[in-house]
Design an enzyme around this catalytic site. Sequence first.
Site, short mmCIF file in Angstrom:
data_model
loop_
_atom_site.label_atom_id
_atom_site.label_comp_id
_atom_site.label_asym_id
_atom_site.label_seq_id
_atom_site.Cartn_x
_atom_site.Cartn_y
_atom_site.Cartn_z
N LYS A 59 2.47 -1.16 31.90
CA LYS A 59 2.12 -2.06 30.80
C LYS A 59 0.96 -2.99 31.16
CE LYS A 59 6.82 -1.93 29.16
NZ LYS A 59 8.02 -2.66 28.76
N THR A 74 10.04 -5.54 25.61
CA THR A 74 9.26 -5.67 26.83
C THR A 74 9.48 -7.05 27.42
OG1 THR A 74 7.50 -4.19 26.08
CG2 THR A 74 6.88 -5.78 27.71
N SER A 128 14.35 -4.34 28.08
CA SER A 128 13.49 -4.32 29.27
C SER A 128 14.29 -3.75 30.42
CB SER A 128 13.02 -5.73 29.63
OG SER A 128 12.51 -6.38 28.49
N ARG A 134 9.98 -0.48 31.32
CA ARG A 134 10.77 0.33 30.38
C ARG A 134 10.05 0.44 29.04
NH1 ARG A 134 17.01 -0.98 29.38
NH2 ARG A 134 17.11 0.04 31.41
#
Lengths: 126, 268
Positions: free
Chosen positions: B62, B30, B198, B48
Site C-alpha cells: 500500500k 486499511t 486490516s 491486507r
Amino acid sequence: MSFSNPMGNKSQNPAVVDINNFASPVAQGLNDPHPLESRVANWKANEEEFNLRMLQRTQGLAAPLRRVMDAKIVEQSTFVPSIVGGPSNLSLDILKNEDARLDWEDVYKTESTIDFHQEMQKRMGL
Amino acid sequence: MAGLSFDNYRRNKSLEASGVLPPKTTSTGTTIVGCKFNGGVILSADTRATAGMVVADKNCLKLHRLAPNIWCAGAGTASDNDKVTELESSQLEIHSQWTGRAPRVVTALTHLKQHLFKYQGHVGAYLIIAGVDVTGSHLFSLHAHGSTDVGPYLALGSGSMAALSVLESKWKEDLTKEEAMELCSEAIMAGVFNDLASGSNVDLCVIEKGKPSRLHRGYKQPNQRLQKQRNYNFDIGTTSYFEAGSEVFYISKQSDLETSAMEVDQVS
C-alpha cells in the site's frame, strides 16, 4: 462579455449529440448520464473561461483577447491528422500551459475511428 | 472520448431497468499512518486487501513511490490508489524535468487534490503523502473529495482509530528515527489486531533528508502462518489393497499410488 469558445475548446455537453465528432459513440448524450460526465467534459473549458476572466480583471480586456487570438492562430495553422497522433498540438499545449500536464485523457486515449480521407474532407468542408 | 469512460454507467443503468440486480457496495479497509521525526518522515501500512468479507490479498503493497523523495500510502479503493499514484508519479517526473528541479511534496499534494476534487470523490483514493524536499520534511493527508490535512502524525483508513490511539498516547516531539519506526509499526499493529479489515504484515518506508528512501517490505510479520498441526499424507501401505489377480480392484504398481498422491493436501 463572454469568452465563449475560448482557446478553441468546444464546450462539450453530453446531453447534445455532436454528430460532427465521429469518435463519440451515439450512446453518449442519451438518457441518464453519470452526474460527473458533463462536469468532466466541460472541465477544461470552464477552467479556461475562468482564467481569461481573471486576466481581464487584473490586466484589462487586451490580455485575454490576445491569448485567445494566439491560440486561434496556432490552432488553425497546425494540422496533425488523427492517424498520426492528432489532434495533439505542442504549440497550443504550450500556450495553454499544458505541455507538462498529465491527465487521464493522455493515458486512456481513444483509437481514431475516422480515416484520413474523411478527416481531410471534413476539414476542407467537402 | 478520451479519458475515463462513462459508458458502463449507462449500460448498468439499463441493465438495472431491465431487472438485473446491481452488486452491493464492497467495503474496503486499511490502516495507514505517517509520522515525522528529526530529519525525515516515515510512512507505514498494513498489507491486507479486503473485498467485503473476503481477504483478497494477504500481502499487498500500500506504499507507493511518487518520486525518489516523495512516497504515499493509500486507503480506499485499491485500483484507484494504484492508478492515481501511477499518474501522479509520471506527472511529477514530467514536472520536475520541466522546471529542472527536484519535485516538492506540496506539488504532489496540490496536483493530487485538484485531480481528486475534479472527480468529486468518485476516484476513491485516500492518501497520506510524505516526503522531503528543499523546504524540509512534510506530512499531509488527502481525502477522495480533495480535502487535505497537515500534521506531525496522521492515520487513515478503517484502522485509523486504533492507530491514532497509539500515536496520540505515545507520540512526542523530536523523535529519533528508530523511535519513530517503532511508533509507526506499533500503530499499524494496533490496526492489524483490532480492525477486522486490516491485517497481515507491516510495511514501512523511511524518507530521510540527503539519503535514499528505504522501503522495509514486511518490517513486522506478526501473522506468519504456522505449520499445520496435522497433515493428510498417509504412508504407503496404510490401506490394504488387493494384489494382482483380482479383476475388480486392480492397483498393483507402486507408481499408481505415487501419482494419486498429488490429489491430497500437501503441507510444505
